[in-house]
Design an enzyme around this catalytic site. Structure first.
Site, PDB file in Angstrom:
ATOM      1  N   LYS A  76      62.248 -29.295  18.992  1.00 48.35           N
ATOM      2  CA  LYS A  76      61.207 -28.298  19.236  1.00 48.35           C
ATOM      3  C   LYS A  76      59.932 -29.059  19.574  1.00 48.35           C
ATOM      4  O   LYS A  76      59.647 -30.106  18.972  1.00 48.35           O
ATOM      5  CB  LYS A  76      61.018 -27.453  17.969  1.00 48.35           C
ATOM      6  CG  LYS A  76      60.008 -26.320  18.111  1.00 48.35           C
ATOM      7  CD  LYS A  76      59.928 -25.476  16.837  1.00 48.35           C
ATOM      8  CE  LYS A  76      58.965 -24.307  16.970  1.00 48.35           C
ATOM      9  NZ  LYS A  76      58.908 -23.471  15.748  1.00 48.35           N
ATOM     10  N   SER A 151      59.533 -18.461  16.479  1.00 42.00           N
ATOM     11  CA  SER A 151      58.921 -19.260  17.516  1.00 42.00           C
ATOM     12  C   SER A 151      59.822 -20.354  18.087  1.00 42.00           C
ATOM     13  O   SER A 151      59.533 -20.884  19.144  1.00 42.00           O
ATOM     14  CB  SER A 151      57.652 -19.904  16.959  1.00 42.00           C
ATOM     15  OG  SER A 151      57.976 -20.833  15.937  1.00 42.00           O
ATOM     16  N   SER A 175      60.880 -18.537  11.820  1.00 40.91           N
ATOM     17  CA  SER A 175      61.051 -19.076  13.179  1.00 40.91           C
ATOM     18  C   SER A 175      62.295 -19.894  13.441  1.00 40.91           C
ATOM     19  O   SER A 175      62.550 -20.245  14.594  1.00 40.91           O
ATOM     20  CB  SER A 175      59.837 -19.907  13.564  1.00 40.91           C
ATOM     21  OG  SER A 175      58.803 -19.051  13.951  1.00 40.91           O
TER      22      SER A 175
HETATM   23  N1  GLN Z   1      56.839 -14.889  13.587  1.00 40.36           N
HETATM   24  C1  GLN Z   1      56.018 -15.419  12.543  1.00 40.36           C
HETATM   25  C2  GLN Z   1      54.629 -15.676  13.062  1.00 40.36           C
HETATM   26  O1  GLN Z   1      54.363 -15.256  14.128  1.00 40.36           O
HETATM   27  C3  GLN Z   1      56.635 -16.683  11.998  1.00 40.36           C
HETATM   28  C4  GLN Z   1      56.453 -17.843  12.880  1.00 40.36           C
HETATM   29  C5  GLN Z   1      57.062 -19.083  12.349  1.00 40.36           C
HETATM   30  O2  GLN Z   1      57.910 -19.064  11.467  1.00 40.36           O
HETATM   31  N2  GLN Z   1      56.581 -20.201  12.864  1.00 40.36           N
HETATM   32  O3  GLN Z   1      53.798 -16.265  12.444  1.00 40.36           O
END
Ligand code: GLN
Length: 484
Positions: A76, A151, A175
């Site tokens: 990532k 994400s 995410s």
């Molecule tokens: N979807 C969540 C956010 O927007 C979690 C994101 C994540 O786990 N990095 O913060």
């Protein structure tokens, strides 16, 4: 080759059925041919990948190979990689090349893994659909008109499309698990502190945790074996011995007590997603597990608490991107204030700006007690709910997400509906517990994830429980059409 398990690939590399250079070229060719449909990679590292593959082939020849030697993976784009661009999905870091490798990257490279490139992601890991990336959205390999989740959407899509054998991800509120669920792959977010955060660009430091996205629990175990462990460069890294995750995969699960929280099966859950999750739970009963009905009474508070705590930490972490030290700098600033303002306004997209504003607000002198302090107290109550549940059960199961993958663009104008996607995953991060998502029966050809939550440092049990199901079912094996 792209449908084989990591164990099979490792065995065949050792038998010289093919070399790591050939395997790497095979994945690079697939990326060149298939990724234009997905946009799952931001940066390809073909030359350094082939060089690493050559070193892996040498190691295999001299009998020094471990299970990941010569296996092509992707990171990532939140993990710093020496010599390869690290953008974090942001314009702010469009040209940033880190002078060092993140600990996770360093450990996997030391284990002989070959890094094909860096995967697309929501900007600074803020999002649930990979649509906040400065480098464009990623498509779901199962249906190109739908989101892959976020994400870590690029990692999830790349693994699902067989463009790499496994990938790293990070999970602050879901995410790893949410995109794994929406793309039909296996993802594990370890206990907070299990994998080092050093060199992993910070979003919300008390929640962020690195993990693995792979085609199966067994594959994830091979990668986590190399990633996990104490790191003195990360002050929150846990100094707790790491068991051998691969060794535990086949443990018997007879008598396993599975807790089903009533809050995870109520209003908001798509009925067919719920039925698919139930069918998987029935498989577990056939394998000898017992079902225990439990309650996590503060579940409904996890999304509001998270959207105070995470933005607060993000506003503090992202203060370093000021146009002075590194990252984007605006042209011709009038004065210092203009430099700060325009560099940040140009470098950050709308979702990151929204979070910085919310975070600054909840931390401001007049509101700290009303929002931030209150949220921290409720966070403790959420952790206490889990502690009580784990007195009665070994693991907790439920859906990873309330629905299957939604259409690209469907929620971009409605942040709250986007945030609600993580309703079942966020509490785990607030408590610091490990969680995973594995594919179960699809609905209308779209993947569905079963979430498995464990007690602290019980990653070995999660992988074991997931593996036993994958041993008797085929839900994790089908590749999306066009990516077989
Ligand atoms: N979807 C969540 C956010 O927007 C979690 C994101 C994540 O786990 N990095 O913060």
């Amino acid at each position: 080759m792209q449908n084989k398990s990591i164990a099979q690939l490792a065995a065949e590399l050792r038998l010289r059925t093919y070399s790591s250079v050939e395997l790497t070229q095979h994945y690079l060719e697939r990326i060149a041919r298939l990724d234009p449909r997905l946009n799952s990679f931001i940066t390809l590292a073909s030359a350094s990948a082939l060089a690493a593959a050559e070193r892996a082939d040498q190691a295999i020849k001299s009998g020094e190979a471990g299970p990941l030697t010569g296996i092509p993976i992707a990171h990532k784009d939140i993990f710093c990689t020496k010599g390869i661009k690290t953008t974090c999905g942001s314009r702010m870091l469009e040209n940033f090349v880190a002078p060092y490798d993140a600990t996770v990257v360093e450990k996997l490279s030391a284990a002989g893994a070959v890094v094909l490139g860096k995967t697309n992601m929501d900007e600074f890991a803020m999002g649930s659909s990979n649509e906040t990336s400065y480098y464009g959205p990623v498509s779901n390999p199962w249906d190109a008109t739908r989101v892959p989740g976020g994400s870590s959407g690029g990692s999830a899509a790349a693994v699902a499309a067989r463009l790499c054998a496994a990938a790293t991800g990070t999970d602050t509120g879901g995410s790893i698990r949410q995109p794994a669920a929406l793309c039909g792959i296996t993802g594990i977010k370890p206990t907070y502190g299990r994998c080092s955060r050093w060199g992993m660009i910070a979003f919300a430091s008390s929640l962020d945790q690195a993990g693995v996205m792979a085609l199966s629990a067994a594959d994830a175990a091979f990668v986590l074996d190399e990633m996990a462990g104490f790191d003195e460069r990360d002050s929150t890294s846990a100094n707790v011995a790491v068991p051998d995750y691969v060794d535990a995969l086949d443990n018997d699960i007879k008598g396993l007590r599975i807790g089903l929280p009533k809050e995870y099966f109520g209003e908001g859950l798509d009925a067919r997603v719920g039925a698919s999750v139930q069918a998987a739970i029935e498989e577990y009963q056939r394998l000898g597990a017992e079902i225990v009905d439990i309650s996590l009474p503060n579940s409904a508070l996890s999304v509001p608490v998270y959207y105070v705590v995470a933005p607060a930490e993000c506003s503090s972490n992202l203060a370093r991107f000021d146009g002075v030290r590194y990252g984007h700098r605006c042209d011709d600033p009038k004065d210092l204030e203009d430099l700060y303002k325009r560099s940040r306004a140009e470098g950050f997209g709308p979702e990151v700006q929204r979070r910085v504003m919310i975070g600054t607000y909840v931390l401001s002198a007049g509101y700290y007690d009303a929002y931030y302090l209150k949220a921290q107290k409720i966070r403790q109550l959420i952790a206490d709910d889990f502690a009580r549940a784990f007195e009665q059960v070994d693991v907790i199961m439920g859906p990873t997400c309330p629905t299957t993958a939604f259409a690209l663009g469907a929620k971009t104008d409605d942040p709250v509906s986007m945030y609600l996607n993580d309703i079942y995953t966020i509490a785990t991060n607030l408590a610091g517990l490990p969680g995973m998502s594995i594919p179960v029966a699809p609905v209308d050809g779209l993947p569905v994830g079963l979430q498995i939550i464990g007690n602290y440092f019980e990653e070995a049990r999660l992988l074991n429980v997931a593996h036993r199901l994958q041993h008797v079912t085929h839900w994790h094996q089908g590749a999306p059409a066009g990516f077989e």
